[in-house]
Scaffold this motif. Structure first.
Motif, PDB file in Angstrom:
ATOM      1  N   PRO A  37      76.732  92.933  57.766  1.00  0.00           N
ATOM      2  CA  PRO A  37      75.320  92.911  58.180  1.00  0.00           C
ATOM      3  C   PRO A  37      74.686  91.524  58.216  1.00  0.00           C
ATOM      4  CG  PRO A  37      75.517  93.737  55.936  1.00  0.00           C
ATOM      5  CD  PRO A  37      76.906  93.580  56.452  1.00  0.00           C
ATOM      6  N   THR A  38      75.325  90.547  57.558  1.00  0.00           N
ATOM      7  CA  THR A  38      74.682  89.227  57.492  1.00  0.00           C
ATOM      8  C   THR A  38      75.424  88.166  58.305  1.00  0.00           C
ATOM      9  OG1 THR A  38      75.908  88.790  55.458  1.00  0.00           O
ATOM     10  CG2 THR A  38      73.676  89.649  55.219  1.00  0.00           C
ATOM     11  N   THR A  39      76.412  88.589  59.073  1.00  0.00           N
ATOM     12  CA  THR A  39      77.172  87.622  59.867  1.00  0.00           C
ATOM     13  C   THR A  39      76.330  87.128  61.040  1.00  0.00           C
ATOM     14  OG1 THR A  39      79.214  88.702  59.269  1.00  0.00           O
ATOM     15  CG2 THR A  39      79.311  87.292  61.198  1.00  0.00           C
ATOM     16  N   GLY A  40      76.346  85.826  61.260  1.00  0.00           N
ATOM     17  CA  GLY A  40      75.721  85.246  62.453  1.00  0.00           C
ATOM     18  C   GLY A  40      74.215  85.116  62.391  1.00  0.00           C
ATOM     19  N   ILE A  41      73.622  85.244  61.209  1.00  0.00           N
ATOM     20  CA  ILE A  41      72.165  85.042  61.121  1.00  0.00           C
ATOM     21  C   ILE A  41      71.845  83.989  60.047  1.00  0.00           C
ATOM     22  CG2 ILE A  41      71.417  87.247  62.086  1.00  0.00           C
ATOM     23  CD1 ILE A  41      71.200  88.383  59.314  1.00  0.00           C
ATOM     24  N   ASP A  42      70.665  83.388  60.157  1.00  0.00           N
ATOM     25  CA  ASP A  42      70.337  82.276  59.260  1.00  0.00           C
ATOM     26  C   ASP A  42      70.038  82.784  57.839  1.00  0.00           C
ATOM     27  OD1 ASP A  42      67.241  82.411  58.791  1.00  0.00           O
ATOM     28  OD2 ASP A  42      67.525  82.831  60.926  1.00  0.00           O
ATOM     29  N   PRO A  43      70.064  81.880  56.814  1.00  0.00           N
ATOM     30  CA  PRO A  43      69.932  82.310  55.408  1.00  0.00           C
ATOM     31  C   PRO A  43      68.647  83.084  55.106  1.00  0.00           C
ATOM     32  CG  PRO A  43      70.647  80.034  55.519  1.00  0.00           C
ATOM     33  CD  PRO A  43      70.347  80.444  56.916  1.00  0.00           C
ATOM     34  N   ILE A  44      67.556  82.712  55.778  1.00  0.00           N
ATOM     35  CA  ILE A  44      66.296  83.431  55.517  1.00  0.00           C
ATOM     36  C   ILE A  44      66.394  84.864  56.059  1.00  0.00           C
ATOM     37  CG2 ILE A  44      63.795  83.465  56.011  1.00  0.00           C
ATOM     38  CD1 ILE A  44      64.055  80.324  56.133  1.00  0.00           C
ATOM     39  N   ALA A  45      66.966  84.970  57.270  1.00  0.00           N
ATOM     40  CA  ALA A  45      67.157  86.305  57.853  1.00  0.00           C
ATOM     41  C   ALA A  45      68.126  87.125  57.005  1.00  0.00           C
ATOM     42  CB  ALA A  45      67.671  86.180  59.281  1.00  0.00           C
ATOM     43  N   VAL A  46      69.142  86.449  56.408  1.00  0.00           N
ATOM     44  CA  VAL A  46      70.100  87.144  55.534  1.00  0.00           C
ATOM     45  C   VAL A  46      69.346  87.779  54.360  1.00  0.00           C
ATOM     46  CG1 VAL A  46      71.976  86.790  53.858  1.00  0.00           C
ATOM     47  CG2 VAL A  46      72.135  85.758  56.124  1.00  0.00           C
ATOM     48  N   ASP A  47      68.465  86.993  53.746  1.00  0.00           N
ATOM     49  CA  ASP A  47      67.710  87.499  52.596  1.00  0.00           C
ATOM     50  C   ASP A  47      66.839  88.696  52.985  1.00  0.00           C
ATOM     51  OD1 ASP A  47      67.102  87.148  49.804  1.00  0.00           O
ATOM     52  OD2 ASP A  47      65.060  86.705  50.499  1.00  0.00           O
ATOM     53  N   LYS A  48      66.250  88.601  54.183  1.00  0.00           N
ATOM     54  CA  LYS A  48      65.407  89.713  54.652  1.00  0.00           C
ATOM     55  C   LYS A  48      66.246  90.967  54.882  1.00  0.00           C
ATOM     56  CE  LYS A  48      61.654  87.164  56.831  1.00  0.00           C
ATOM     57  NZ  LYS A  48      61.100  86.671  58.078  1.00  0.00           N
ATOM     58  N   ILE A  49      67.427  90.783  55.448  1.00  0.00           N
ATOM     59  CA  ILE A  49      68.293  91.948  55.710  1.00  0.00           C
ATOM     60  C   ILE A  49      68.745  92.574  54.382  1.00  0.00           C
ATOM     61  CG2 ILE A  49      70.574  92.653  56.646  1.00  0.00           C
ATOM     62  CD1 ILE A  49      68.598  92.205  58.894  1.00  0.00           C
ATOM     63  N   VAL A  50      69.071  91.713  53.403  1.00  0.00           N
ATOM     64  CA  VAL A  50      69.490  92.218  52.086  1.00  0.00           C
ATOM     65  C   VAL A  50      68.364  93.052  51.462  1.00  0.00           C
ATOM     66  CG1 VAL A  50      69.996  91.486  49.710  1.00  0.00           C
ATOM     67  CG2 VAL A  50      71.200  90.432  51.617  1.00  0.00           C
ATOM     68  N   SER A  51      67.148  92.517  51.501  1.00  0.00           N
ATOM     69  CA  SER A  51      66.000  93.264  50.945  1.00  0.00           C
ATOM     70  C   SER A  51      65.814  94.581  51.692  1.00  0.00           C
ATOM     71  CB  SER A  51      64.710  92.455  51.074  1.00  0.00           C
ATOM     72  OG  SER A  51      64.887  91.200  50.535  1.00  0.00           O
ATOM     73  N   LEU A  52      65.977  94.510  52.998  1.00  0.00           N
ATOM     74  CA  LEU A  52      65.797  95.710  53.821  1.00  0.00           C
ATOM     75  C   LEU A  52      66.828  96.785  53.468  1.00  0.00           C
ATOM     76  CD1 LEU A  52      64.379  97.071  56.238  1.00  0.00           C
ATOM     77  CD2 LEU A  52      66.001  95.920  57.734  1.00  0.00           C
TER      78      LEU A  52
END
Lengths: 252, 250
Positions: free
Chosen positions: B164-179
């Motif tokens: 789910p976190t491949t190919g996105i920036d670190p801030i977006a990664v954190d948002k996806i993790v929270s989501l």
């Protein structure tokens, strides 16, 4: 050994494509069609091909007329120009030219489109959402090709005949009425049926081959390979079936 | 909830899965880690019935699925919501058409209700006013969110996230993790997260399995990962090239 492997691969390919065709016909009569996606395919396969078909059919009609006129002049039989152009176009060249244009233009795009959907997992996504990819992706394209190709063939025939008339009119001063009368008198029902039956076969061939090849790539580098292969195989099959159907209509 | 017993799958000469045993419990967030190319996606597709295993058994909700017909498999598959590695949004459809795809195919919901449901689901993943955009007009992070919305709109029992976190920036990664954490709580689903990014994965997971050389070589709680003495897992955690994991052993 290499030769045996080639034979084995060939029969495997034929077997796979036959089961693919069986699935298309199964889904064709199983589910109600989404008119929006069908309309999208008809626009892409048919309407968007009109310009290219117009251009090529007009020039082919003129080329046949010039070539025929050159030979007829030697026998002082230029009056038969219209019938020879009409027969060549309606029985043979109209369906073949329209099919080759559609295979090159729409067939290539169909293979590339399905291929890129496959490698970007969109085909898997369809299956995960309980949608059969053949039903959703292939059947509308099959219907569009089988419906549009006969229409394009009739259109190509008319444009080609008009191209022939331009030559007849400019070179031999043939009046429009005479040219059209000679054209209509030379064409029988069987000639028109010949062209239309061929177009149905050719539309099906393009759909079967181009869609089938679209499901075969495993990586992005394969997409260009399968597109080339689908065009080459469609062209070969169109010409082979043209020969078979021409022989069939000759003998009946 | 999901039980795999000695699952094997090969492609030609290449054995990708060499006897995978796995047990994922109802309601947990399970993390499957492994190197890139280890066969994680193949394992996922096998669980979903998109690929048939050569041998072994897979049970979903106590129902063995490896011998099921295509139509029965389709029904089982509806228990899953899958977020694909590269989102796999249908690029010829708008966001609204993508998210409502399942509803349109499988329900008689009116267009108005569908619009409402799509807006609610997009709001759940933190998106609004993008219904009429096409996937190519969205950023990587937004595409992931749309893919999550598309996967959860029909209330599946199990949500699977493939990288789910491949190919996105670190801030977006954190948002996806929270989501992912937020959705897990709100929807009361079983979540399976497949990734090679252990650090991110551990923020989400209850339990972890490590896939190496076509087998699960570690399965345990996330605390066990930190205290592991398994040298191969330690090498993976530390991210060093020298160690017991050979280059060819994916």
């Amino acid at each position: 050994m290499f030769f045996l492997k080639q034979i084995e691969d060939f029969f495997c390919y034929v077997g796979n494509i036959i089961s693919f065709i069986k699935e298309i016909f199964y889904w064709l009569f199983t589910k109600k069609r989404d008119l929006k996606s069908l309309g999208r395919e008809i626009i892409f396969v048919g309407i968007d091909s009109f310009f290219l078909v117009s251009l090529i059919a007009l020039f082919i009609g003129m080329i046949i007329a010039f070539q025929t006129a050159y030979q007829l002049q030697q026998f002082k039989s230029e009056i038969h120009l219209a019938s020879l152009v009409a027969l060549s176009l309606v029985r043979e060249l109209g369906p073949v030219i329209a099919a080759l244009i559609v295979a090159a233009r729409s067939g290539a795009s169909i293979t590339a489109g399905i291929g890129s959907m496959k490698i970007s997992e969109q085909v898997d996504a369809l299956e995960v959402f309980g949608v059969e990819p053949i039903d959703y992706l292939v059947v509308p394209k099959f219907i569009a090709l089988v419906v549009c190709l006969p229409v394009l063939v009739i259109y190509a025939d008319l444009l080609g005949i008009f191209g022939g008339y331009l030559v007849g009119s400019l070179k031999f001063s043939m009046p429009f009425g005479l040219y059209m009368r000679m054209t209509i008198e030379s064409l029988g029902v069987i000639d028109i049926a010949n062209g239309l039956v061929k177009s149905l076969f050719f539309g099906s061939i393009i759909a079967f081959v181009c869609c089938f090849e679209g499901f075969r790539p495993f990586s992005s580098i394969d997409v260009s390979k399968v597109v080339t292969r689908s065009i080459v195989r469609s062209f070969i099959l169109i010409i082979v079936f043209d020969c078979i159907l021409t022989a069939f209509f000759y003998f009946i | 909830m999901i039980k795999l017993n000695n699952v094997q799958r090969s492609f030609g000469e290449k054995n990708v899965l060499k006897g995978v045993n796995l047990n994922i419990n109802k309601g947990e967030t399970f993390l499957l880690i492994g190197r890139s190319g280890a066969g994680k996606t193949v394992l996922l597709k096998t669980i979903l019935g998109l690929l048939r295993p050569d041998s072994g058994t897979i049970s979903i909700d106590s129902q063995e699925i490896t011998q099921l017909s295509k139509s029965r498999l389709e029904k089982i598959r509806l228990k899953f919501g899958l977020v694909f590695q590269n989102s796999a949004l249908f690029d010829f459809l708008t966001v609204w058409e993508n998210v409502s795809f399942f509803l349109k195919q499988h329900t008689d919901m009116s267009r108005k209700d569908m619009r409402k449901k799509v807006s609610q689901t997009l709001a759940l993943v933190g998106l609004a006013d993008i219904e009429d955009m096409y996937p190519y007009e969205l950023s990587g992070g937004m595409r992931k969110r749309v893919a999550i919305a598309r996967a959860i709109i029909y209330n599946p029992k199990i949500v699977i996230y493939d990288e789910p976190t491949t190919g996105i920036d670190p801030i977006a990664v954190d948002k996806i993790v929270s989501l992912i954490k937020d959705l897990h709580k709100r929807l009361s689903v079983t979540s399976l997260v497949v990734t090679h990014d252990l650090e991110t994965g551990l923020k989400i997971a209850d339990r972890v399995a490590f896939l190496l050389g076509g087998k699960i070589i570690f399965e345990g709680k996330k605390e066990d990962v930190k205290n592991t003495k398994d040298k191969r897992l330690l090498q993976f955690i530390q991210g060093v090239s020298g160690g017991p994991i050979k280059e060819m052993e994916v």
